[in-house]
Structures are given as C-alpha cells and as structure tokens.
Enzyme design. Structure first.
Site, PDB file in Angstrom:
ATOM      1  N   ASP A  20       0.825  -1.100  -0.092  1.00  0.00           N
ATOM      2  CA  ASP A  20      -0.068  -0.093   0.007  1.00  0.00           C
ATOM      3  C   ASP A  20       0.925   1.206  -0.034  1.00  0.00           C
ATOM      4  O   ASP A  20       1.993   1.292   0.594  1.00  0.00           O
ATOM      5  CB  ASP A  20      -1.083  -0.197   1.267  1.00  0.00           C
ATOM      6  CG  ASP A  20      -2.033   0.965   1.160  1.00  0.00           C
ATOM      7  OD1 ASP A  20      -2.491   1.199   0.020  1.00  0.00           O
ATOM      8  OD2 ASP A  20      -2.845   1.200   2.113  1.00  0.00           O
ATOM      9  N   GLY A  21       0.407   2.314  -0.612  1.00  0.00           N
ATOM     10  CA  GLY A  21       1.047   3.687  -0.360  1.00  0.00           C
ATOM     11  C   GLY A  21       1.671   4.192  -1.722  1.00  0.00           C
ATOM     12  O   GLY A  21       2.382   5.022  -1.788  1.00  0.00           O
ATOM     13  N   HIS A  37       2.569   3.569  -9.085  1.00  0.00           N
ATOM     14  CA  HIS A  37       2.410   2.138  -9.369  1.00  0.00           C
ATOM     15  C   HIS A  37       3.687   1.301  -9.951  1.00  0.00           C
ATOM     16  O   HIS A  37       3.934   0.526  -9.917  1.00  0.00           O
ATOM     17  CB  HIS A  37       1.165   1.931  -9.902  1.00  0.00           C
ATOM     18  CG  HIS A  37      -0.019   2.415  -9.323  1.00  0.00           C
ATOM     19  ND1 HIS A  37      -0.390   1.988  -7.971  1.00  0.00           N
ATOM     20  CD2 HIS A  37      -1.002   3.302  -9.771  1.00  0.00           C
ATOM     21  CE1 HIS A  37      -1.651   2.579  -7.622  1.00  0.00           C
ATOM     22  NE2 HIS A  37      -1.983   3.197  -8.491  1.00  0.00           N
ATOM     23  N   SER A  65      -7.184  -5.463  -5.191  1.00  0.00           N
ATOM     24  CA  SER A  65      -8.453  -5.854  -4.838  1.00  0.00           C
ATOM     25  C   SER A  65      -9.794  -5.835  -5.424  1.00  0.00           C
ATOM     26  O   SER A  65      -9.743  -5.090  -6.279  1.00  0.00           O
ATOM     27  CB  SER A  65      -8.649  -5.340  -3.429  1.00  0.00           C
ATOM     28  OG  SER A  65      -9.374  -4.120  -3.471  1.00  0.00           O
ATOM     29  N   ASP A  67     -12.390  -4.592  -4.637  1.00  0.00           N
ATOM     30  CA  ASP A  67     -12.893  -3.293  -4.428  1.00  0.00           C
ATOM     31  C   ASP A  67     -12.190  -2.130  -5.110  1.00  0.00           C
ATOM     32  O   ASP A  67     -12.538  -0.997  -5.435  1.00  0.00           O
ATOM     33  CB  ASP A  67     -12.690  -3.099  -2.746  1.00  0.00           C
ATOM     34  CG  ASP A  67     -13.989  -3.727  -1.984  1.00  0.00           C
ATOM     35  OD1 ASP A  67     -14.886  -4.257  -2.772  1.00  0.00           O
ATOM     36  OD2 ASP A  67     -13.570  -4.323  -0.987  1.00  0.00           O
ATOM     37  N   ARG A  71     -12.169   2.440  -8.488  1.00  0.00           N
ATOM     38  CA  ARG A  71     -11.149   3.627  -8.626  1.00  0.00           C
ATOM     39  C   ARG A  71     -11.463   4.032 -10.002  1.00  0.00           C
ATOM     40  O   ARG A  71     -12.317   3.427 -10.920  1.00  0.00           O
ATOM     41  CB  ARG A  71      -9.782   3.187  -8.478  1.00  0.00           C
ATOM     42  CG  ARG A  71      -9.289   2.841  -7.116  1.00  0.00           C
ATOM     43  CD  ARG A  71      -7.882   2.472  -6.943  1.00  0.00           C
ATOM     44  NE  ARG A  71      -7.630   2.126  -5.588  1.00  0.00           N
ATOM     45  CZ  ARG A  71      -6.441   2.181  -4.843  1.00  0.00           C
ATOM     46  NH1 ARG A  71      -5.429   2.700  -5.914  1.00  0.00           N
ATOM     47  NH2 ARG A  71      -6.156   1.801  -3.841  1.00  0.00           N
ATOM     48  N   LEU A 131      10.773 -20.288  -4.811  1.00  0.00           N
ATOM     49  CA  LEU A 131       9.796 -19.365  -3.909  1.00  0.00           C
ATOM     50  C   LEU A 131       8.528 -19.697  -4.789  1.00  0.00           C
ATOM     51  O   LEU A 131       8.471 -19.719  -5.871  1.00  0.00           O
ATOM     52  CB  LEU A 131      10.417 -17.789  -4.036  1.00  0.00           C
ATOM     53  CG  LEU A 131       9.342 -16.905  -3.661  1.00  0.00           C
ATOM     54  CD1 LEU A 131       9.266 -16.712  -2.060  1.00  0.00           C
ATOM     55  CD2 LEU A 131       9.547 -15.474  -4.208  1.00  0.00           C
ATOM     56  N   ARG A 187      -5.212  -2.174   8.500  1.00  0.00           N
ATOM     57  CA  ARG A 187      -6.228  -2.793   8.355  1.00  0.00           C
ATOM     58  C   ARG A 187      -6.053  -3.876   7.407  1.00  0.00           C
ATOM     59  O   ARG A 187      -5.023  -3.972   6.682  1.00  0.00           O
ATOM     60  CB  ARG A 187      -7.575  -1.956   7.937  1.00  0.00           C
ATOM     61  CG  ARG A 187      -6.869  -1.005   6.861  1.00  0.00           C
ATOM     62  CD  ARG A 187      -8.299  -0.285   6.147  1.00  0.00           C
ATOM     63  NE  ARG A 187      -7.865   0.591   5.096  1.00  0.00           N
ATOM     64  CZ  ARG A 187      -7.399   1.912   5.585  1.00  0.00           C
ATOM     65  NH1 ARG A 187      -7.615   2.321   6.544  1.00  0.00           N
ATOM     66  NH2 ARG A 187      -7.015   2.620   4.590  1.00  0.00           N
ATOM     67  N   LEU A 188      -6.822  -5.150   7.310  1.00  0.00           N
ATOM     68  CA  LEU A 188      -6.438  -6.040   6.355  1.00  0.00           C
ATOM     69  C   LEU A 188      -7.103  -6.072   5.188  1.00  0.00           C
ATOM     70  O   LEU A 188      -6.830  -6.681   3.933  1.00  0.00           O
ATOM     71  CB  LEU A 188      -7.187  -7.459   6.979  1.00  0.00           C
ATOM     72  CG  LEU A 188      -6.265  -7.879   8.375  1.00  0.00           C
ATOM     73  CD1 LEU A 188      -6.853  -8.993   9.046  1.00  0.00           C
ATOM     74  CD2 LEU A 188      -4.915  -7.969   7.687  1.00  0.00           C
TER      75      LEU A 188
HETATM   76  C1  IPE Z   1      -5.439  -2.904  -0.564  1.00  0.00           C
HETATM   77  O1  IPE Z   1      -5.035  -1.411  -0.406  1.00  0.00           O
HETATM   78  C2  IPE Z   1      -5.366  -3.257  -1.588  1.00  0.00           C
HETATM   79  C3  IPE Z   1      -4.215  -3.741  -2.202  1.00  0.00           C
HETATM   80  C4  IPE Z   1      -2.857  -3.093  -1.613  1.00  0.00           C
HETATM   81  C5  IPE Z   1      -3.834  -4.036  -3.552  1.00  0.00           C
HETATM   82  P1  IPE Z   1      -6.236  -0.257  -0.791  1.00  0.00           P
HETATM   83  O2  IPE Z   1      -5.664   0.908  -0.785  1.00  0.00           O
HETATM   84  O3  IPE Z   1      -7.017  -0.516  -1.675  1.00  0.00           O
HETATM   85  O4  IPE Z   1      -7.143  -0.496   0.852  1.00  0.00           O
HETATM   86  P2  IPE Z   1      -8.114   0.335   1.622  1.00  0.00           P
HETATM   87  O5  IPE Z   1      -9.042   1.010   0.583  1.00  0.00           O
HETATM   88  O6  IPE Z   1      -7.198   1.685   1.929  1.00  0.00           O
HETATM   89  O7  IPE Z   1      -8.511  -0.257   2.591  1.00  0.00           O
HETATM   90  C1  IPE Z   2      -1.332   0.291  -3.595  1.00  0.00           C
HETATM   91  O1  IPE Z   2      -1.305   1.667  -3.612  1.00  0.00           O
HETATM   92  C2  IPE Z   2      -1.686  -0.255  -4.851  1.00  0.00           C
HETATM   93  C3  IPE Z   2      -3.194  -0.626  -5.078  1.00  0.00           C
HETATM   94  C4  IPE Z   2      -4.024  -0.618  -4.117  1.00  0.00           C
HETATM   95  C5  IPE Z   2      -3.389  -0.984  -6.162  1.00  0.00           C
HETATM   96  P1  IPE Z   2      -2.404   2.861  -3.416  1.00  0.00           P
HETATM   97  O2  IPE Z   2      -2.894   3.091  -4.771  1.00  0.00           O
HETATM   98  O3  IPE Z   2      -3.577   1.975  -2.660  1.00  0.00           O
HETATM   99  O4  IPE Z   2      -1.678   4.000  -2.880  1.00  0.00           O
HETATM  100  P2  IPE Z   2      -2.565   5.018  -1.709  1.00  0.00           P
HETATM  101  O5  IPE Z   2      -2.969   4.171  -0.633  1.00  0.00           O
HETATM  102  O6  IPE Z   2      -3.723   5.665  -2.551  1.00  0.00           O
HETATM  103  O7  IPE Z   2      -1.389   5.846  -1.157  1.00  0.00           O
HETATM  104 MG    MG Z   3      -3.993   2.438  -0.891  1.00  0.00          MG
END
Ligand code: IPE
Ligand code: IPE
Ligand code: MG
Length: 248
Positions: A20-21, A37, A65, A67, A71, A131, A187-188
C-alpha cells in the site's frame, strides 16, 4: 487446484504483503499516481529477490483488490497495463530464479488477454522450487471463502484442511505466518482472512515503492521475536508437572 509444491518450500515461512501507499508516494513527489504504481513494480522485484534468502517459502502479494474496481477508470486500466507488462517482462527472470508464480483471485473480469498471459506465466514457472510467489489480482478473501463454501458441497467430509485447500486453491498450502502492510494503514482490506487466522501482523510507515530488502528483514526480525502460542502456553508458563494452574 494447484499442487506439487516442493515440501521444502512448505516448511519455510508464508508471508503476505499488502503493498500500500503507491499513490501517496507519488503525490508527495508531485508525480501522477501511475508513477507510484510503476515504482511499486520495482519494489516487487526487490522483494521477490530478497524473500528466499530470508527464509520465505511462500510470498503472497496483494496487487489489486476486488474493491479496487471502484477507482477511476484511467487508474484501473493503468494498473491492468502494468500487470500485463509485468507478466510479459518478468517470466524469464522468474524462471531463472526458480520462482513459481500463481495468480489468485477472479480472472473473468480482467481485460482481454490477461487471463491467457497469466496462464502462460504460471505454466512457464510451474517448476520453480525457490519461491512460491502468489499475486492476488481481483482478489477478495470473503469471495474466496464464499466460493469455497459453494464447492464444499462436493466434499464427503468437511475438515479445516480440505476446506483450506478450497479457499486457497492450492493443496496443503501453509497458513500465513506474517502479514506486512506498508504506508501506515492498519487494516486487512479483505486480504487472506481465512489463511491469516494466527498470522503475526507487521505495520510499517514505509510507502510500498520505498520498501526493500532491509524492510523485509526488519519485519522478519520482529516476527522472530514474537512468541506464537496458537492458543496454547509456552513451556515456561506451564506448572512443574505440566498441569494447568486451575486444574485442582
Ligand atoms: C488494499 O489497498 C489493496 C491492495 C494493496 C492491492 P487499498 O489501498 O485498496 O485499501 P483501502 O481502501 O485503503 O482499505
Ligand atoms: C497500493 O497503493 C496499490 C493498489 C491498491 C493497487 P494505493 O494505490 O492504494 O496507494 P494509496 O493508498 O492511495 O497511497
Ligand atoms: Mg491504498
């Protein structure tokens, strides 16, 4: 269902990472989220290379995900293009490094051609013994559990073990030992809910594009310092005769 994972890999750790991030990493640098990305793909390369050297046998990476379809269309299609690019460009290196790749999640909603590219990558890397790399795409843990319930009707006797095989899609896959989430979120987000029943959780503020070998080492060092009890007691907590304190 996938099977035939070398038993040596099964004795090594299963680590799941919620990568994430990427978006925040890019925005802080005044770049587009897409650049985040792209930088995230580089981090995947680093971690896939580092993981086997650090005692990881199975690595499950959360890439998209179910969900994430919410986006903006442009971001979703950029992510799908990156996946297509990763599958096309990475297979050779994965084979060379003994990495067996499988993709978990739904395939029927992916853009044309990606499901086929996944199938080709899985077939090409099936012999990998260093792996077990699993990438979660259009993945929802709750949907994986629901689908397993639907298929469980065909089983004679339902056990945790054979139900696990249906949830994970892989015979005898080891439960998750450690879940890492980057970017400071705690969170998960619907990741490996069944498999992580006794997983240790590690949260770091590091944004995924900055994550590397040392961050993985730090997470694993913290993991090795934890006391895993699985509901039981550590030997030093037992009474001298091994009797629980309240049994009299
Ligand atoms: C979780 O991250 C999914 C992935 C890392 C692929 P999100 O950024 O989509 O999760 P939420 O919406 O903050 O919970
Ligand atoms: C994780 O990074 C990648 C995916 C969920 C696809 P994010 O795109 O969720 O990055 P933030 O959370 O918006 O920073
Ligand atoms: Mg995110």
């Amino acid at each position: 269902m996938q099977s035939g994972l070398p038993s040596e890999l099964q004795t090594k750790l299963h680590v799941g990472i919620i990568m994430d991030g990427n978006g925040r990493w890019a925005i802080r640098r005044r770049m587009s989220r897409l650049r985040g990305h792209e930088a995230g793909v580089e981090a995947i390369r680093r971690v896939v290379e580092a993981a086997p050297k650090q005692g990881v046998g199975t690595l499950t990476l959360y890439a998209f995900s179910s969900d994430n379809w919410r986006r903006p269309k442009a971001e979703v299609s950029a992510l799908m293009s990156l996946l297509r690019f990763y599958l096309a460009s990475e297979v050779e290196a994965l084979v060379r490094n003994g990495v067996r790749l499988t993709v978990i999640g739904r395939r029927d909603r992916l853009p044309a051609g990606i499901a086929e590219a996944i199938g080709r990558a899985e077939a090409a890397t099936a012999g990998g013994e260093t792996l077990n790399l699993r990438i979660a795409v259009d993945y929802s843990a709750r949907d994986a559990i629901l689908n397993a319930v639907a298929r469980a009707a065909s089983l004679g006797g339902l056990t945790r073990e054979n139900f696990s095989d249906l949830v994970t899609g892989e015979a005898g896959l080891r439960d998750v030992d450690l879940v890492i989430r980057t970017s400071g979120e705690k969170r998960l987000s619907d990741f490996l809910l069944w498999e992580s029943a006794y997983a240790e959780l590690h949260f770091t503020d590091r944004m995924w594009p900055d994550f590397g070998e040392e961050d993985l080492r730090e997470a694993l060092t913290a993991f090795h310092g934890r006391e895993r009890r699985f509901g039981g007691l550590q030997p030093e907590a037992l009474e001298p005769q091994g009797e629980p304190a309240l049994s009299a």
